[in-house]
Design a protein around this motif. Structure first.
Motif, PDB file in Angstrom:
ATOM      1  N   ALA C 179       0.834  -1.201   0.000  1.00 54.16           N
ATOM      2  CA  ALA C 179       0.000   0.000   0.000  1.00 54.16           C
ATOM      3  C   ALA C 179       0.868   1.250   0.000  1.00 54.16           C
ATOM      4  N   LEU C 180       2.095   1.128   0.541  1.00 54.29           N
ATOM      5  CA  LEU C 180       2.971   2.297   0.587  1.00 54.29           C
ATOM      6  C   LEU C 180       3.578   2.611  -0.778  1.00 54.29           C
ATOM      7  N   VAL C 181       3.556   1.654  -1.696  1.00 53.29           N
ATOM      8  CA  VAL C 181       4.187   1.903  -2.999  1.00 53.29           C
ATOM      9  C   VAL C 181       3.509   3.062  -3.742  1.00 53.29           C
ATOM     10  N   PRO C 182       2.186   3.014  -3.964  1.00 55.80           N
ATOM     11  CA  PRO C 182       1.562   4.173  -4.614  1.00 55.80           C
ATOM     12  C   PRO C 182       1.593   5.421  -3.741  1.00 55.80           C
ATOM     13  N   VAL C 183       1.593   5.222  -2.412  1.00 55.90           N
ATOM     14  CA  VAL C 183       1.656   6.386  -1.522  1.00 55.90           C
ATOM     15  C   VAL C 183       2.979   7.116  -1.714  1.00 55.90           C
ATOM     16  N   TRP C 205      -4.036   6.799 -13.541  1.00 56.40           N
ATOM     17  CA  TRP C 205      -4.218   5.971 -12.354  1.00 56.40           C
ATOM     18  C   TRP C 205      -2.867   5.517 -11.845  1.00 56.40           C
ATOM     19  N   MET C 206      -2.798   5.334 -10.522  1.00 62.20           N
ATOM     20  CA  MET C 206      -1.502   4.990  -9.931  1.00 62.20           C
ATOM     21  C   MET C 206      -0.973   3.664 -10.446  1.00 62.20           C
ATOM     22  N   ILE C 207      -1.869   2.782 -10.851  1.00 66.17           N
ATOM     23  CA  ILE C 207      -1.397   1.472 -11.313  1.00 66.17           C
ATOM     24  C   ILE C 207      -0.530   1.631 -12.559  1.00 66.17           C
ATOM     25  N   PHE C 208      -0.766   2.668 -13.346  1.00 68.61           N
ATOM     26  CA  PHE C 208       0.029   2.891 -14.550  1.00 68.61           C
ATOM     27  C   PHE C 208       1.124   3.928 -14.332  1.00 68.61           C
ATOM     28  N   HIS C 209       1.338   4.292 -13.076  1.00 70.78           N
ATOM     29  CA  HIS C 209       2.321   5.341 -12.822  1.00 70.78           C
ATOM     30  C   HIS C 209       3.729   4.870 -13.136  1.00 70.78           C
ATOM     31  N   ASP C 210       4.043   3.671 -12.712  1.00 74.43           N
ATOM     32  CA  ASP C 210       5.355   3.107 -13.017  1.00 74.43           C
ATOM     33  C   ASP C 210       5.246   1.591 -12.875  1.00 74.43           C
ATOM     34  N   PRO C 211       6.236   0.854 -13.358  1.00 74.60           N
ATOM     35  CA  PRO C 211       6.120  -0.619 -13.324  1.00 74.60           C
ATOM     36  C   PRO C 211       5.973  -1.170 -11.910  1.00 74.60           C
ATOM     37  N   PHE C 212       6.559  -0.483 -10.942  1.00 71.33           N
ATOM     38  CA  PHE C 212       6.495  -1.013  -9.576  1.00 71.33           C
ATOM     39  C   PHE C 212       5.079  -0.938  -9.037  1.00 71.33           C
ATOM     40  N   CYS C 213       4.411   0.184  -9.311  1.00 70.89           N
ATOM     41  CA  CYS C 213       3.018   0.293  -8.879  1.00 70.89           C
ATOM     42  C   CYS C 213       2.167  -0.770  -9.569  1.00 70.89           C
ATOM     43  N   PHE C 214       2.483  -1.036 -10.820  1.00 72.57           N
ATOM     44  CA  PHE C 214       1.706  -2.024 -11.559  1.00 72.57           C
ATOM     45  C   PHE C 214       1.800  -3.386 -10.888  1.00 72.57           C
ATOM     46  N   ILE C 215       3.039  -3.799 -10.560  1.00 73.92           N
ATOM     47  CA  ILE C 215       3.200  -5.101  -9.898  1.00 73.92           C
ATOM     48  C   ILE C 215       2.602  -5.039  -8.495  1.00 73.92           C
ATOM     49  N   ALA C 216       2.793  -3.903  -7.832  1.00 73.49           N
ATOM     50  CA  ALA C 216       2.321  -3.785  -6.451  1.00 73.49           C
ATOM     51  C   ALA C 216       0.825  -4.010  -6.360  1.00 73.49           C
ATOM     52  N   SER C 352       7.559  -7.368  -2.134  1.00 69.18           N
ATOM     53  CA  SER C 352       7.011  -6.049  -1.813  1.00 69.18           C
ATOM     54  C   SER C 352       8.112  -5.097  -1.358  1.00 69.18           C
ATOM     55  N   CYS C 353       9.131  -5.626  -0.654  1.00 66.58           N
ATOM     56  CA  CYS C 353      10.247  -4.757  -0.260  1.00 66.58           C
ATOM     57  C   CYS C 353      10.974  -4.240  -1.502  1.00 66.58           C
ATOM     58  N   ALA C 354      11.185  -5.134  -2.476  1.00 68.51           N
ATOM     59  CA  ALA C 354      11.867  -4.711  -3.699  1.00 68.51           C
ATOM     60  C   ALA C 354      11.045  -3.653  -4.430  1.00 68.51           C
ATOM     61  N   LEU C 355       9.718  -3.837  -4.438  1.00 69.34           N
ATOM     62  CA  LEU C 355       8.853  -2.862  -5.108  1.00 69.34           C
ATOM     63  C   LEU C 355       8.956  -1.501  -4.431  1.00 69.34           C
ATOM     64  N   PHE C 356       8.978  -1.530  -3.116  1.00 68.80           N
ATOM     65  CA  PHE C 356       9.056  -0.279  -2.369  1.00 68.80           C
ATOM     66  C   PHE C 356      10.357   0.452  -2.673  1.00 68.80           C
ATOM     67  N   LEU C 357      11.452  -0.316  -2.693  1.00 69.34           N
ATOM     68  CA  LEU C 357      12.751   0.267  -3.029  1.00 69.34           C
ATOM     69  C   LEU C 357      12.709   0.835  -4.441  1.00 69.34           C
ATOM     70  N   GLY C 358      12.109   0.056  -5.343  1.00 75.45           N
ATOM     71  CA  GLY C 358      12.063   0.469  -6.741  1.00 75.45           C
ATOM     72  C   GLY C 358      11.310   1.769  -6.930  1.00 75.45           C
ATOM     73  N   VAL C 359      10.171   1.881  -6.263  1.00 77.94           N
ATOM     74  CA  VAL C 359       9.356   3.070  -6.486  1.00 77.94           C
ATOM     75  C   VAL C 359      10.014   4.298  -5.860  1.00 77.94           C
ATOM     76  N   ALA C 360      10.874   4.052  -4.853  1.00 76.48           N
ATOM     77  CA  ALA C 360      11.583   5.193  -4.276  1.00 76.48           C
ATOM     78  C   ALA C 360      12.670   5.689  -5.220  1.00 76.48           C
ATOM     79  N   ILE C 361      13.271   4.768  -5.964  1.00 80.94           N
ATOM     80  CA  ILE C 361      14.372   5.144  -6.860  1.00 80.94           C
ATOM     81  C   ILE C 361      13.843   5.621  -8.212  1.00 80.94           C
ATOM     82  N   TRP C 362      12.666   5.168  -8.590  1.00 80.59           N
ATOM     83  CA  TRP C 362      12.120   5.407  -9.925  1.00 80.59           C
ATOM     84  C   TRP C 362      12.193   6.852 -10.398  1.00 80.59           C
TER      85      TRP C 362
END
Lengths: 222, 110, 448
Positions: C179-183, C205-216, C352-362
């Motif tokens: 849930a924190l990924v799109p946040v 929509w946030m799901i299309f914001h970046d690949p990490f949100c999509f997987i998240a 989910s940890c990898a996704l969170f890291l990814g969306v922070a770096i994106w």
């Protein structure tokens, strides 16, 4: 119609102030119930209600973030852990370990004395005079996130060592902030995680006597 | 939200101090009288909550402000860590003694 | 224009007639009543739907008789039957806890609905920390289930409760991180603000914001299914092993509380998924900034109509996700308890940890590579931009803006640090941040 509106207005004021007293009473009653209950799971139940009421008090103090953290970490996390512990360590279905009445009385007397000491010293201070800068100034007009409980950004800034008031007034000497403590706490949590996993890992239970060990191995081989 | 309602203090500091004191003392009594190890843990949680309530209340009514929130967040996090470790110790104790009665943890007494 | 239609919120309507305090109290009561109404009606429909879906998937018809052709009133009939049943409490049970725990589950499940955003400005309680509150409240539900399992004095129930404790405590972690990924991408915890950010065409929509949100989104959905203990993760009530799991000993109205709470929670997690990833109340057709914005400006009944449409869209999206959960339930076999734990701790948590890291770096990576803060260039389609950067959208969180705002909405607007040009400290903070670090956040500040 006017009379009805007036009554409704009074009721609204009472409900607004009354919610705080309801939460306060609930916290006190549930805390006492924790002390006087003997069944561990019931203690946990009362503790849930007590912590939830405390979260309600946090909300009433405009500390939304801390209140939600309290619900998430304490009630949703720590207490589930505690009940887990109860289930893993209970020897009977509804475990009770009675305290001796003498101990209870002694504990009660000491507790009452401590309560008297705390209350007499805390309530003796006139906080309004000691610290004249009260809420009215801290939560200034117009720029007032804390007053509505919207503390998220404020907390985030605080961790970085700033505050919105500094930004607003331009007196911005940024303080050290809470980043270092935050990092220390996170490392501490990691250490705790590893430590708890190490301590709680399955070990061979110490056999009370040789005979039981024999019967166990016999049962296994059979 | 109605500004008149939201900024007015619903109750004064003393109410919160009173509740916090009761929580604190309940926790102390709980720690002192319970024989179940997990009951003692619950007492610790009560004590920490009393302290937290004080932090938040002073944060609201004095200049402490948002710092009180930060401190109580730290307290909550550390309480969770403490509960995890204490529970691991309790489980270990149970594994060794087949009981959670803290009065039986007397191996070290002379 | 009648005042009833002119008001943009219940509070605003009531304030025309009552004193501020009374209006506030009455509005709060009405908000709670409306949410409670939805909370009561939705499970009735979902339970009927579940039967129909199960029937169709198993090549049956499902309920057909009660209340006409499709068995519409089947759930109602069942409810009446349940109310009439005797309120049993087993001999071995801990009576107080046994009676209290259904209420605990029910209340926790209901409270989660307080922060669901139904439409722009329509929310029971608009909290700055909406999502955090939601996660916190939903974590309380497990408490009731564990207590129910423990207090029943039955081995089946106890096993169900234990499994529930282990499962939910584990699944809460990846759920919160997902849930924190799109946040993280959007920069706000408020569900209302998240909805406003996603207005416009569906690429916003946030799901299309970046690949990490999509997987998240997909990871979140799996984890959410597990956290409301739906199949294939319904180990707490595995019928084939545990009779009925934690509610084995319950009957009558208390049992139906558990059931209602389960179906309501299904909608709650789906609603969070909708608000976080799938655009909330936005249609995704770009209507928000062309047609609906005009309606909102026009106010009165038009405003009401726009919001009704929004609520309809939100509920439809949520119901679609609920339908998918049912579909999954009647298609996939149940996992074993060790498989459930392995799935969570060995796969979903690291993912989910990898996704969170990814969306922070994106945003940093995108900015380094393309020199822009988003990957897609803005395209003008139907008068709206597709792929517009977060900071240039019509709503930016943390920045107060003039809108057709009722008092409830005015409270919604987080009064965040919005440094003006004359503000020295703000300017100092802003300048280094803008070109290099986190472009989205920097733009957000400067656009004020």
């Amino acid at each position: 119609m006017n009379w009805l509106a007036q009554q409704l207005d009074n009721l609204a004021w009472m409900a607004h102030g009354g919610a705080v007293y309801v939460f306060a009473a609930m916290a006190i009653v549930c805390a006492l119930a924790v002390v006087f209950t003997h069944n561990v799971v019931r203690m946990a139940f009362w503790l849930i209600l007590c912590l939830a009421a405390t979260a309600g008090l946090f909300f009433s103090l405009n500390a939304d973030f801390v209140g939600a953290a309290q619900l998430l970490i304490y009630v949703g996390g720590t207490l589930v852990l505690l009940i887990f512990g109860v289930m893993l360590t209970a020897s009977g279905p509804f475990l009770q370990m009675r305290t001796k009445p003498g101990e209870m009385v002694l504990g009660g007397v000491v507790g009452l004395a401590l309560l008297g000491l705390l209350l007499s010293s805390a309530l003796a201070v006139r906080w309004g005079e000691r610290s004249p800068v009260l809420a009215s100034e801290v939560v200034g007009a117009g720029f007032n996130p804390v007053a509505e409980g919207n503390t998220t950004r404020e907390l985030g800034l605080k961790f970085l060592g700033a505050s919105s008031r500094d930004l607003k007034t331009g007196r911005g000497e940024l303080s050290a902030g809470y980043l270092l403590p935050f990092e220390i706490v996170s490392v501490h949590l990691l250490v705790v995680l590893i430590g708890a996993a190490y301590l709680a890992r399955t070990k061979r239970r110490k056999q009370p006597a040789d005979s039981s060990g024999d019967s166990r191995s016999a049962a296994l081989s059979a | 939200m109605n500004p008149e309602l939201s900024t007015a203090a619903p109750a004064d500091l003393n109410l919160y101090l009173f509740v916090a004191a009761v929580l604190f003392v309940s926790g102390i009594v709980c720690m002192a009288t319970k024989r179940n190890g997990i009951g003692v843990l619950m007492g610790v949680e009560l004590v920490l909550n009393g302290a937290n309530l004080n932090f938040i209340a002073f944060g609201r009514f004095t200049k402490l402000g948002i710092d009180g929130h930060v401190l109580s967040l730290f307290v909550i996090v550390l309480a969770a860590a403490e509960a995890a470790i204490a529970l691991a110790i309790a489980l270990n104790f149970y594994n060794n003694h087949l009981s959670i009665d803290v009065d039986r943890a007397d191996s070290l007494s002379g | 224009m009648t005042p009833v239609l002119a008001a943009s919120s219940i509070l605003e309507l009531l304030q025309q007639y009552l004193s501020p305090n009374a209006a506030y109290l009455l509005a709060a009561v009405l908000h709670a009543a409306l949410v409670l109404g939805f909370f009561g009606v939705a499970p009735l429909i979902y339970i009927w739907l579940e039967r129909k879906v199960a029937g169709r998937i198993q090549d049956r018809l499902g309920p057909t008789r009660v209340g006409g052709k499709f068995g519409w009133l089947q759930t109602l009939a069942d409810g009446i039957k349940l109310i009439q049943k005797e309120d049993l409490c087993p001999e071995a049970a801990d009576r107080m806890l046994f009676r209290m725990s259904p209420y605990l589950v029910f209340v926790a499940s209901f409270a989660a609905f307080l922060v669901l955003p139904w439409a722009d400005g329509w929310i029971a309680q608009n909290l700055d920390i909406g999502l955090f509150f939601m996660l916190a409240i939903m974590s309380l539900e497990v408490m009731g289930v564990i207590l129910a399992g423990y207090s029943s004095g039955s081995k089946w129930a106890l096993f169900g409760g234990m499994r529930e404790a282990a499962q939910v405590v584990s699944y809460e972690i990846p759920m919160a991180i997902c849930a924190l990924v799109p946040v993280t991408a959007a920069g706000t915890l408020s569900l209302m603000d998240l909805g406003r950010i996603q207005s416009g065409p569906f690429l916003n929509w946030m799901i299309f914001h970046d690949p990490f949100c999509f997987i998240a989104f997909f990871v979140y959905f799996v984890v959410a299914t597990a956290s409301v203990k739906r199949a294939p993760f319904d180990l707490a009530e595995a019928e084939s092993e545990l009779v009925a799991g934690f509610h084995t000993e319950y009957s009558g109205i208390r049992w139906s509380y558990f059931f209602m709470a389960e179906y309501a929670s299904m909608f709650a997690v789906s609603g969070v998924a909708t608000a976080l990833f799938l655009g909330g109340w936005n249609t995704g057709l770009g209507l928000e900034e062309t047609v609906l914005a005009g309606w909102r400006e026009a106010g009165g009944p038009w405003y009401l109509l726009a919001n009704l449409l929004g609520a309809k869209v939100f509920i439809t999206k949520g119901c679609l996700l609920v339908f998918v959960q049912m579909w999954v339930r009647w298609t996939l076999p149940r996992l074993r308890i060790d498989q459930v734990m392995t799935t969570c701790l060995k796969y979903l948590l690291p993912i989910s940890c990898a996704l969170f890291l990814g969306v922070a770096i994106w945003p940093l990576a995108v900015f380094k590579l393309t020199g822009r803060s988003t990957l897609v260039n803005s395209l003008k389609v139907m008068g709206t931009d597709i792929g517009r950067p977060m900071s240039e959208r019509s709503f930016v969180p943390g920045v107060p803006q003039a809108r057709h705002a009722g008092p409830v909405e005015a409270q919604a607007t987080p009064v965040a640090p919005a440094p003006q040009g004359t503000d020295r400290a703000g300017a100092e903070l802003r300048v280094p941040a803008a070109p290099t670090l986190v472009p989205a956040a920097a733009d957000k500040v400067s656009s004020s």
